[in-house]
Design a protein around this motif. Structure first.
Motif, short mmCIF file in Angstrom:
data_model
loop_
_atom_site.label_atom_id
_atom_site.label_comp_id
_atom_site.label_asym_id
_atom_site.label_seq_id
_atom_site.Cartn_x
_atom_site.Cartn_y
_atom_site.Cartn_z
N GLN A 290 0.77 -1.35 0.10
CA GLN A 290 -0.13 0.03 -0.14
C GLN A 290 0.70 1.18 0.11
O GLN A 290 0.84 2.27 -0.60
CB GLN A 290 -0.97 -0.20 1.18
CG GLN A 290 -2.03 1.09 1.26
CD GLN A 290 -2.86 0.83 2.44
OE1 GLN A 290 -2.37 0.64 3.44
NE2 GLN A 290 -4.22 0.96 2.24
N GLU A 291 1.90 1.30 0.88
CA GLU A 291 2.73 2.48 0.75
C GLU A 291 3.55 2.71 -0.62
O GLU A 291 3.84 3.69 -0.95
CB GLU A 291 3.57 2.46 1.96
CG GLU A 291 3.14 2.55 3.23
CD GLU A 291 4.32 2.01 4.35
OE1 GLU A 291 5.28 1.79 4.33
OE2 GLU A 291 3.63 2.19 5.56
N ARG A 292 4.02 1.39 -1.35
CA ARG A 292 4.61 1.44 -2.57
C ARG A 292 3.68 2.14 -3.63
O ARG A 292 4.06 2.99 -4.41
CB ARG A 292 5.01 0.15 -2.93
CG ARG A 292 6.38 -0.37 -2.27
CD ARG A 292 6.95 -1.60 -2.99
NE ARG A 292 5.85 -2.58 -3.34
CZ ARG A 292 5.78 -3.65 -2.80
NH1 ARG A 292 6.35 -3.80 -1.32
NH2 ARG A 292 4.95 -4.72 -2.92
N LEU A 293 2.35 1.71 -3.40
CA LEU A 293 1.54 2.43 -4.32
C LEU A 293 1.23 3.86 -4.18
O LEU A 293 1.25 4.43 -4.99
CB LEU A 293 -0.13 1.75 -4.15
CG LEU A 293 -0.26 0.39 -4.61
CD1 LEU A 293 -1.63 -0.04 -4.50
CD2 LEU A 293 -0.02 0.48 -6.25
N ARG A 294 1.25 4.15 -2.89
CA ARG A 294 0.98 5.58 -2.57
C ARG A 294 2.17 6.51 -3.01
O ARG A 294 2.07 7.56 -3.48
CB ARG A 294 0.97 5.98 -1.02
CG ARG A 294 -0.67 5.55 -0.60
CD ARG A 294 -0.72 5.87 0.76
NE ARG A 294 -2.10 5.51 1.18
CZ ARG A 294 -2.45 4.94 2.40
NH1 ARG A 294 -1.64 4.73 3.05
NH2 ARG A 294 -4.00 4.64 2.50
N ALA B 273 4.68 10.17 -6.68
CA ALA B 273 5.77 10.48 -7.80
C ALA B 273 5.15 10.93 -9.20
O ALA B 273 5.37 11.90 -10.04
CB ALA B 273 6.59 9.05 -8.20
N ALA B 274 3.95 10.14 -9.55
CA ALA B 274 3.13 10.51 -10.80
C ALA B 274 2.79 11.93 -10.67
O ALA B 274 2.56 12.76 -11.72
CB ALA B 274 2.17 9.45 -10.90
N PHE B 275 1.99 12.43 -9.69
CA PHE B 275 1.40 13.61 -9.25
C PHE B 275 2.24 14.82 -9.41
O PHE B 275 2.25 15.71 -10.05
CB PHE B 275 0.75 13.63 -7.94
CG PHE B 275 0.07 14.92 -7.97
CD1 PHE B 275 -1.37 15.08 -8.62
CD2 PHE B 275 0.20 15.64 -6.89
CE1 PHE B 275 -1.81 16.39 -8.43
CE2 PHE B 275 -0.30 17.05 -6.77
CZ PHE B 275 -1.54 17.29 -7.49
N ASP B 276 3.60 14.66 -8.81
CA ASP B 276 4.97 15.42 -9.05
C ASP B 276 5.23 15.52 -10.47
O ASP B 276 5.52 16.81 -10.86
CB ASP B 276 6.00 14.84 -8.15
CG ASP B 276 5.53 15.16 -6.40
OD1 ASP B 276 4.42 15.98 -6.28
OD2 ASP B 276 6.27 14.60 -5.72
N ASP B 277 5.36 14.49 -11.08
CA ASP B 277 5.64 14.38 -12.61
C ASP B 277 4.68 15.48 -13.20
O ASP B 277 5.07 16.16 -14.26
CB ASP B 277 5.95 13.14 -13.10
CG ASP B 277 6.88 12.57 -12.67
OD1 ASP B 277 7.81 13.06 -12.06
OD2 ASP B 277 6.91 11.10 -12.98
N LEU B 278 3.31 15.27 -13.05
CA LEU B 278 2.40 15.82 -13.71
C LEU B 278 2.38 17.34 -13.46
O LEU B 278 2.18 18.33 -14.21
CB LEU B 278 1.02 15.32 -13.39
CG LEU B 278 -0.18 15.94 -14.06
CD1 LEU B 278 -0.22 15.76 -15.73
CD2 LEU B 278 -1.63 15.33 -13.39
N ARG B 279 2.60 17.88 -12.10
CA ARG B 279 2.70 19.04 -11.95
C ARG B 279 3.93 19.77 -12.51
O ARG B 279 3.98 20.85 -12.85
CB ARG B 279 2.98 19.27 -10.29
CG ARG B 279 1.46 19.08 -9.44
CD ARG B 279 1.69 19.50 -8.24
NE ARG B 279 2.49 19.10 -7.62
CZ ARG B 279 2.75 18.89 -6.17
NH1 ARG B 279 1.73 19.39 -5.55
NH2 ARG B 279 3.67 18.33 -5.54
#
Length: 137
Positions: free
Chosen positions: A112-116, A121-127
């Motif tokens: 669960q922590e790896r998923l989060r 990371a994906a959200f940071d890349d998108l920003r």
């Protein structure tokens, strides 16, 4: 501010926190607690005190060391067949007890922590992409 604690099989206990104690809670340093309790417990206690001081709610529970596939799927908010696919792909370790599949709670939480972490990371890349393209909302 008050909280009600319930122990299974025991009576309820109400804890009351005064405004003075709330002010003091903001200055709790986990390092000072480490002389009285183990370091990990000191960090947990400091976090609990900070949340209560901010007016939040803290719920403390226990978890068994191993869980069924149904429980693990519920913890991850996925279907049991999806969980079994992840187990088959080696994403989450599991073992057999007779004919039943069991998972260690720690392994489920680690997944669960790896998923989060991947989501963050994906959200940071998108920003970063939006900033680079000058996209504003």
């Amino acid at each position: 501010m008050s909280a009600v604690l319930t122990d299974r099989g025991a009576a309820k206990t109400t804890l009351t926190v005064t405004s003075t104690e709330v002010k003091q809670a903001g200055s709790v340093n986990p390092a000072n607690l480490e002389s009285a309790v183990p370091p990990e417990l000191a960090r947990i206690l400091a976090k609990v005190v900070a949340v209560v001081a901010a007016g939040g709610t803290v719920t403390i529970g226990s978890m068994p060391s191993e869980v069924t596939t149904t429980t693990a799927a519920h913890m991850l908010d996925i279907s049991r067949p999806t969980l079994m696919k992840l187990i088959g792909e080696g994403e989450i370790p599991a073992y057999k007890v007779g004919t039943h599949t069991r998972l260690k709670s720690g392994d489920v939480i680690a997944y669960q922590e790896r998923l989060r972490d991947a989501q963050r990371a994906a959200f940071d890349d998108l920003r970063a992409f939006e900033d680079a393209e000058g996209m504003t909302y």
